[in-house]
Enzyme design. Structure first.
Site, PDB file in Angstrom:
ATOM      1  N   LYS A  65       3.076 101.050  44.954  1.00  0.00           N
ATOM      2  CA  LYS A  65       4.029 101.147  43.844  1.00  0.00           C
ATOM      3  C   LYS A  65       4.461  99.784  43.280  1.00  0.00           C
ATOM      4  CE  LYS A  65       6.257 105.467  45.303  1.00  0.00           C
ATOM      5  NZ  LYS A  65       7.566 106.120  45.421  1.00  0.00           N
ATOM      6  N   ASP A 101      10.828 108.366  39.682  1.00  0.00           N
ATOM      7  CA  ASP A 101      11.696 108.704  40.822  1.00  0.00           C
ATOM      8  C   ASP A 101      13.162 108.838  40.412  1.00  0.00           C
ATOM      9  OD1 ASP A 101       9.833 109.026  42.807  1.00  0.00           O
ATOM     10  OD2 ASP A 101       9.927 106.951  43.505  1.00  0.00           O
ATOM     11  N   ARG A 155      18.653  92.325  52.287  1.00  0.00           N
ATOM     12  CA  ARG A 155      17.925  93.150  51.308  1.00  0.00           C
ATOM     13  C   ARG A 155      18.918  93.931  50.436  1.00  0.00           C
ATOM     14  NH1 ARG A 155      13.150  97.290  52.964  1.00  0.00           N
ATOM     15  NH2 ARG A 155      12.054  97.243  50.979  1.00  0.00           N
TER      16      ARG A 155
HETATM   17  P1  NAP Z   1      10.834 101.242  51.654  1.00  0.00           P
HETATM   18  O1  NAP Z   1      10.851 100.492  50.384  1.00  0.00           O
HETATM   19  O2  NAP Z   1       9.850 100.873  52.717  1.00  0.00           O
HETATM   20  O3  NAP Z   1      12.318 101.146  52.311  1.00  0.00           O
HETATM   21  C1  NAP Z   1      12.567 101.699  53.572  1.00  0.00           C
HETATM   22  C2  NAP Z   1      14.071 101.702  53.826  1.00  0.00           C
HETATM   23  O4  NAP Z   1      14.278 102.368  55.092  1.00  0.00           O
HETATM   24  C3  NAP Z   1      14.691 100.313  53.959  1.00  0.00           C
HETATM   25  O5  NAP Z   1      16.020 100.365  53.503  1.00  0.00           O
HETATM   26  C4  NAP Z   1      14.636 100.094  55.485  1.00  0.00           C
HETATM   27  O6  NAP Z   1      15.593  99.202  55.936  1.00  0.00           O
HETATM   28  C5  NAP Z   1      14.975 101.479  55.975  1.00  0.00           C
HETATM   29  N1  NAP Z   1      14.528 101.699  57.351  1.00  0.00           N
HETATM   30  C6  NAP Z   1      13.265 101.940  57.777  1.00  0.00           C
HETATM   31  N2  NAP Z   1      13.254 102.083  59.116  1.00  0.00           N
HETATM   32  C7  NAP Z   1      14.532 101.912  59.545  1.00  0.00           C
HETATM   33  C8  NAP Z   1      15.147 101.946  60.820  1.00  0.00           C
HETATM   34  N3  NAP Z   1      14.457 102.168  61.948  1.00  0.00           N
HETATM   35  N4  NAP Z   1      16.494 101.740  60.908  1.00  0.00           N
HETATM   36  C9  NAP Z   1      17.207 101.521  59.757  1.00  0.00           C
HETATM   37  N5  NAP Z   1      16.676 101.476  58.518  1.00  0.00           N
HETATM   38  C10 NAP Z   1      15.336 101.676  58.424  1.00  0.00           C
HETATM   39  O7  NAP Z   1      10.608 102.802  51.423  1.00  0.00           O
HETATM   40  P2  NAP Z   1      11.056 103.674  50.133  1.00  0.00           P
HETATM   41  O8  NAP Z   1       9.925 103.744  49.181  1.00  0.00           O
HETATM   42  O9  NAP Z   1      12.362 103.167  49.671  1.00  0.00           O
HETATM   43  O10 NAP Z   1      11.189 105.136  50.761  1.00  0.00           O
HETATM   44  C11 NAP Z   1      12.235 105.420  51.672  1.00  0.00           C
HETATM   45  C12 NAP Z   1      12.280 106.904  51.971  1.00  0.00           C
HETATM   46  O11 NAP Z   1      12.546 107.654  50.784  1.00  0.00           O
HETATM   47  C13 NAP Z   1      10.985 107.478  52.543  1.00  0.00           C
HETATM   48  O12 NAP Z   1      11.332 108.376  53.554  1.00  0.00           O
HETATM   49  C14 NAP Z   1      10.364 108.219  51.386  1.00  0.00           C
HETATM   50  O13 NAP Z   1       9.564 109.316  51.801  1.00  0.00           O
HETATM   51  C15 NAP Z   1      11.617 108.728  50.693  1.00  0.00           C
HETATM   52  N6  NAP Z   1      11.346 108.985  49.263  1.00  0.00           N
HETATM   53  C16 NAP Z   1      11.490 110.270  48.845  1.00  0.00           C
HETATM   54  C17 NAP Z   1      11.247 110.573  47.517  1.00  0.00           C
HETATM   55  C18 NAP Z   1      11.403 111.984  47.050  1.00  0.00           C
HETATM   56  O14 NAP Z   1      10.854 112.331  45.994  1.00  0.00           O
HETATM   57  N7  NAP Z   1      12.149 112.818  47.770  1.00  0.00           N
HETATM   58  C19 NAP Z   1      10.854 109.570  46.613  1.00  0.00           C
HETATM   59  C20 NAP Z   1      10.731 108.254  47.071  1.00  0.00           C
HETATM   60  C21 NAP Z   1      10.978 107.979  48.427  1.00  0.00           C
HETATM   61  P3  NAP Z   1      15.214  97.621  56.118  1.00  0.00           P
HETATM   62  O15 NAP Z   1      15.357  97.004  54.751  1.00  0.00           O
HETATM   63  O16 NAP Z   1      16.217  97.144  57.101  1.00  0.00           O
HETATM   64  O17 NAP Z   1      13.805  97.575  56.628  1.00  0.00           O
END
Ligand code: NAP
Length: 267
Positions: A65, A101, A155
């Site tokens: 993305k 999104d 972040r």
């Molecule tokens: P991303 O850019 O990789 O961000 C991941 C986020 O999760 C960061 O804030 C990260 O914190 C946090 N995180 C990951 N592991 C963690 C842990 N063990 N403890 C605490 N925080 C943790 O991913 P993203 O694209 O934003 O997506 C995040 C989620 O949203 C995913 O589950 C995705 O499937 C979901 N999503 C859903 C939709 C939908 O249509 N429903 C659309 C988009 C995304 P740090 O910064 O500390 O690493």
């Protein structure tokens, strides 16, 4: 026949082919929507060859993305501000990048809890999904306070610097908000749960979890136990798909009950 696809790495788990396949059939469109597993180093060639390979566009998912941004000829404002592209249209040989999104997030929220208060919103997480959520919230007139809480505080501070009027709070503070949104991957199948206390929330607060696998995360179950209203992540996924379908196939599709049930069966 018009062809589109979802591009990711890995991509076998993507629900998008099922979603678009449902709409193609429902609207009787001569089209096809597949999946393409493309590793990061092959993304530029794949995107520049979309037209020659017979595609009118694609969705992009993890890990493409953000990487796709500089590969677009034109970016719409939403993609620019969020800093990520998840929908691509090929028009006159040029690549147009969009991000759906934010639209998916806000549409599902407003359909599920139309009277939700945006007085005090807590966004948990500071990744790409958090950016889309904050972008969508900032378009609303009735939004007052947005606070971000993220494991990696720096972040969250970067995110707050990119959007006016967003502040940062410490990780794992018990939320005090009218709307709490989990945008982290915590709570997803195979991931640890998001362990926060919801006890201090008022009874009309809403808890929204972007995770949709499982559909009822531990966070949503805990919220229900407190008598709070909840919003799951599946509706966002379904509504965000509408933009691409409209751009490629010329119909604004409806997210109906049968579609939702058929996608739920895949989870
Ligand atoms: P991303 O850019 O990789 O961000 C991941 C986020 O999760 C960061 O804030 C990260 O914190 C946090 N995180 C990951 N592991 C963690 C842990 N063990 N403890 C605490 N925080 C943790 O991913 P993203 O694209 O934003 O997506 C995040 C989620 O949203 C995913 O589950 C995705 O499937 C979901 N999503 C859903 C939709 C939908 O249509 N429903 C659309 C988009 C995304 P740090 O910064 O500390 O690493």
């Amino acid at each position: 026949m018009k062809r589109a696809c979802v591009v990711g790495h890995p991509v076998h788990h993507s629900l998008s082919p099922k979603l678009h396949g449902y709409w193609l059939k429902k609207y009787g469109i001569d089209g096809d929507y597949g999946r393409e597993d493309i590793p990061p180093d092959a993304l530029p060639d794949f995107l520049s060859g979309l037209k020659e390979n017979g595609f009118i566009g694609c969705n992009l998912t993890i890990p493409h993305k953000e990487a796709a941004l500089p590969l677009m000829d034109h970016l719409d404002d939403t993609a620019k501000q969020i800093g990520a592209v998840n929908t691509v249209l090929v028009r006159d040989g040029k690549l147009y990048g969009y991000n759906s999104d934010a639209y998916g997030f806000i549409t599902h929220l407003e359909k599920t809890v139309p009277d939700v208060s945006l007085e005090n919103v807590l966004v948990i997480g500071a990744g790409g999904a958090a950016r889309a959520v904050i972008y969508a919230l900032k378009q609303k007139q009735n939004i007052s306070t947005i606070t971000v809480m993220n494991r990696t505080r720096v972040r969250a501070e970067k995110l707050a610097a990119d959007f006016d009027g967003v502040s940062v709070t410490d990780w794992n503070r018990a939320p005090q908000a009218s709307l709490v949104i989990n945008t982290t991957s915590l709570g997803m199948a195979g991931q640890p749960v998001l362990d926060i206390s919801l006890e201090g929330l008022s009874k009309d607060a809403v808890v929204y979890d972007l995770v949709y696998h499982p559909l009822k995360t531990d966070l949503l179950l805990a919220a229900e136990k407190e008598g709070l209203r909840t919003v799951d992540g599946l509706g966002m996924l379904l509504h965000q798909g509408r933009l691409g379908f409209r751009l490629w196939f010329g119909v604004d599709p409806v997210v109906d009950r049968v579609l939702r049930q058929s996608i739920e069966r895949e989870l």
